[in-house]
Design a protein around this motif. Structure first.
Motif, short mmCIF file in Angstrom:
data_model
loop_
_atom_site.label_atom_id
_atom_site.label_comp_id
_atom_site.label_asym_id
_atom_site.label_seq_id
_atom_site.Cartn_x
_atom_site.Cartn_y
_atom_site.Cartn_z
N VAL A 20 -1.34 -18.46 14.57
CA VAL A 20 -0.01 -17.98 14.95
C VAL A 20 0.51 -18.77 16.14
CG1 VAL A 20 1.22 -16.00 15.95
CG2 VAL A 20 -0.29 -15.66 14.00
N LEU A 21 -0.36 -19.04 17.11
CA LEU A 21 0.03 -19.74 18.34
C LEU A 21 0.43 -21.19 18.08
CD1 LEU A 21 0.14 -18.76 21.27
CD2 LEU A 21 -2.11 -19.74 21.62
N PHE A 22 -0.28 -21.86 17.15
CA PHE A 22 -0.04 -23.29 16.88
C PHE A 22 0.63 -23.51 15.53
CE2 PHE A 22 -3.48 -23.32 19.99
CZ PHE A 22 -3.05 -24.29 20.87
N ARG A 23 1.41 -22.55 15.06
CA ARG A 23 1.99 -22.66 13.70
C ARG A 23 2.99 -23.81 13.58
NH1 ARG A 23 4.24 -18.24 16.04
NH2 ARG A 23 6.51 -18.11 16.12
N LYS A 24 3.69 -24.18 14.67
CA LYS A 24 4.66 -25.27 14.61
C LYS A 24 4.09 -26.57 15.17
CE LYS A 24 8.69 -22.28 15.05
NZ LYS A 24 9.84 -21.88 15.90
N ASN A 25 2.80 -26.58 15.47
CA ASN A 25 2.19 -27.74 16.10
C ASN A 25 1.02 -28.23 15.26
OD1 ASN A 25 0.06 -28.88 18.20
ND2 ASN A 25 2.09 -29.15 19.07
N GLU A 26 1.07 -29.50 14.86
CA GLU A 26 0.02 -30.05 14.00
C GLU A 26 -1.05 -30.82 14.78
OE1 GLU A 26 1.79 -32.37 10.91
OE2 GLU A 26 3.02 -30.71 10.19
N CYS A 27 -0.94 -30.84 16.09
CA CYS A 27 -1.90 -31.59 16.92
C CYS A 27 -3.22 -30.84 17.00
CB CYS A 27 -1.32 -31.79 18.32
SG CYS A 27 -2.40 -32.72 19.41
N GLU A 28 -4.26 -31.43 16.42
CA GLU A 28 -5.59 -30.79 16.41
C GLU A 28 -6.25 -30.90 17.79
OE1 GLU A 28 -7.25 -29.10 13.99
OE2 GLU A 28 -5.48 -29.23 12.70
N ASN A 29 -6.21 -32.09 18.39
CA ASN A 29 -6.84 -32.33 19.69
C ASN A 29 -5.82 -32.93 20.65
OD1 ASN A 29 -9.64 -31.54 19.18
ND2 ASN A 29 -9.61 -33.24 17.73
N SER A 30 -5.36 -32.14 21.58
CA SER A 30 -4.40 -32.61 22.57
C SER A 30 -5.08 -33.58 23.53
CB SER A 30 -3.83 -31.42 23.33
OG SER A 30 -3.03 -31.84 24.39
#
Length: 198
Positions: A20-30
């Motif tokens: 839910v927190l990263f639903r719009k973000n595809e970055c696996e490892n920042s």
């Protein structure tokens, strides 16, 4: 067996929260360091996605704009020192905000990363200019007075770019972003209509 079920249930619950927190973000490892289940990155993402954070950033941008206005109207050595140290504090806050966002979203490679948003590109330029501004303040107050005058003049020119800071207000306000985008999108049709009228 019961312990394994509890651990599995806890892990599934955590994965749902992360999704839910990263639903719009595809970055696996920042930054190739912080994964999506990293506690620090989750903490950064929770902070960045709150309305309070946005309101605080808008308040800091308003303070920065007021300081720019006052800095151009009020003169004097004492006021210059005060405004320089206020600038120093605001620059640190802007840099901290950018670091939080980069850790939470990732920097550039994946969809939803910090630099994938054009408004964040403007923010990055302003933060870099602010960091140069910090260097000029440190040079001015904490180094010998016989520093190279050419470098000081160069830094003075760069400090003029502080006038870009009010643009950050646009990047943090959805209605203003929509208005500016609409204005830019309407330039070409207006130009076509002008050619027809001519």
């Amino acid at each position: 067996n019961k312990l394994a079920k509890k651990l599995l249930g806890f892990a599934i619950k955590n994965w749902k929260k992360v999704n839910v927190l990263f639903r719009k973000n595809e970055c696996e490892n920042s930054l190739y360091i912080f994964s999506q289940i990293n506690t620090f990155r989750i903490w950064c993402m929770k902070i960045v996605s709150t309305k309070i954070f946005d309101h605080c950033v808008l308040f800091i941008i308003c303070l920065s704009t007021i300081k720019l206005v006052l800095g151009t109207t009020i003169r004097g050595y004492r006021y210059t020192i005060i405004f320089d140290f206020v600038d120093f504090g605001l620059n640190i806050l802007f840099t901290f905000e950018m670091i939080l966002k980069v850790v939470a979203l990732g920097f550039v490679l994946d969809e939803g990363s910090y630099l994938r948003d054009n408004w964040n590109k403007i923010d990055l330029v302003i933060v870099v200019v602010s960091l140069i501004d910090i260097q000029s303040i440190v040079t001015k107050y904490f180094q010998n007075s016989n520093t190279n005058s050419n470098s000081m003049n160069f830094l003075k020119v760069l400090r003029l770019l502080r006038t870009l800071r009010p643009l950050r207000f646009i990047s943090h306000n959805a209605q203003l972003r929509l208005l500016i985008t609409s204005l830019f999108d309407s330039i070409l049709p207006i130009t076509n209509a002008l050619f027809i009228v001519l």
